[in-house]
Design an enzyme around this catalytic site. Structure first.
Site, PDB file in Angstrom:
ATOM      1  CB  SER A  87      -0.966  -0.042   1.192  1.00  0.00           C
ATOM      2  OG  SER A  87      -1.974   0.926   1.062  1.00  0.00           O
ATOM      3  CG  ASP A  96      -6.635  -2.984  -3.670  1.00  0.00           C
ATOM      4  OD1 ASP A  96      -7.264  -2.037  -3.164  1.00  0.00           O
ATOM      5  OD2 ASP A  96      -5.383  -3.073  -3.640  1.00  0.00           O
TER       6      ASP A  96
END
Length: 321
Positions: A166, A265
């Site tokens: 991330s 995602d």
């Protein structure tokens, strides 16, 4: 009656809120845990160290049998996720994740504790991470200034990797670009980098990203929250590698690259486009795009017991081997 309730100055729901007295309440994150010698499930040992007055790290060493305690291992410098504003190298989910990865990959790892926004807005996290990367590289040179014995004894600085998830994957990307331009201490080269569900964004929706509500998306709001003074806003090259003034991806300073995306995602489209753009940039290294269907953002860290998570960690470990 006088109320003791504090006044909220700003907030980033559902992540954190800032009060007018300057205190920050983090609404998301896992508890801190201490390092451990010989973790009972993996045999990995860990310890905390000071990199600089502003930066610390947790080091991980896999279990080595006595005849091979001098063996040289690949070195991984890792950057945790959390939107630049939550989580820690010392938190339970990252401690457990690193124990698992280090055990399977048989690497020595430096998990970087960079400063968090909003107390320390970006670019603090980038500068701290660069400091840690250079500190790790400095162990390739034979002196004793601020050196860690694990890295001196066991680190193979011909096999240096960086990686993250991330926001940490965003940091890893930006540091490979910077390393390609500025170089690392002692002439150390980054052999490979892995970007797990990298946090990239931009003003123009791409692929399946919805035009409606794009600027209200938490991914958009988070960037301006953690970097309020950023020139170019959401199209700054550090968050948008496809921005007009972004450095060429052909300059990525490593020779192997693994980009991991998850089918469910919100950041998937950006990760896929990033891999495609790197391939088309003229970069001369080896690149693989690894996609896991039916899973969400950072599932391998948040739900480590699932079969998908185990397969993901196996893929990261094989990349590091």
């Amino acid at each position: 009656m006088v109320s003791n309730a504090k006044t909220i100055a700003s907030e980033l729901v559902p992540v954190l809120r800032v009060y007018q007295d300057g205190t920050v309440e983090r609404l998301f994150g896992s508890p801190f845990v201490p390092p451990s010698l010989a973790d009972p499930s993996t045999g990995v040992s860990s310890k905390d160290t000071t990199v600089s007055p502003l930066v610390s790290a947790r080091l991980y060493l896999p279990k080595l049998s006595p005849p091979t305690n001098q063996q040289k291992l690949p070195v991984l410098i890792y950057f945790h996720g959390g939107g630049f504003c939550v989580e820690s190298a010392f938190s339970s989910v990252y401690h457990d994740s690193m124990n698992s990865l280090v055990s399977q990959a048989n690497v020595i790892a430096v998990s970087v504790e960079y400063r968090l926004a909003p107390e320390h807005p970006l670019p603090a996290a980038y500068e701290d991470s660069w400091t840690a990367l250079q500190w790790a590289a400095s162990h390739s040179v034979e002196d004793t200034v601020n050196k860690d014995p694990w890295l001196i004894r066991n680190g193979d600085f011909d096999r240096v990797y960086i990686g993250g998830d991330s926001a940490g994957a965003n940091i890893a990307h930006n540091l490979t670009i910077r390393a390609g331009i500025e170089g690392l201490f002692g002439g150390v080269k980054i052999l490979g980098a892995f970007l797990a569900h990298p946090y990239f964004w931009g003003s123009d929706p791409i692929g399946s990203e919805s035009v409606f509500g794009h600027e209200e998306n938490i991914l958009y709001r988070m960037w301006t929250f953690v970097y309020p003074s950023v020139p170019g806003g959401i199209d700054h090259p550090m968050i948008n590698p496809f921005a007009r003034d972004a450095p060429s991806l052909s300059g990525i300073g490593c020779s192997r690259l693994l980009v991991c995306v998850a089918g469910m995602d919100d950041l998937r489209e950006r990760g896929v486009r990033y891999a495609k753009a790197v391939r088309e940039s003229g970069w001369g290294g080896d690149l693989e795009l690894f996609e896991v269907e039916g899973e969400g953002h950072c599932f391998h860290i948040l739900n480590p017991g699932s079969e998908s998570a185990k397969n993901m960690v196996n893929r990261l470990a094989s990349f590091l081997k």
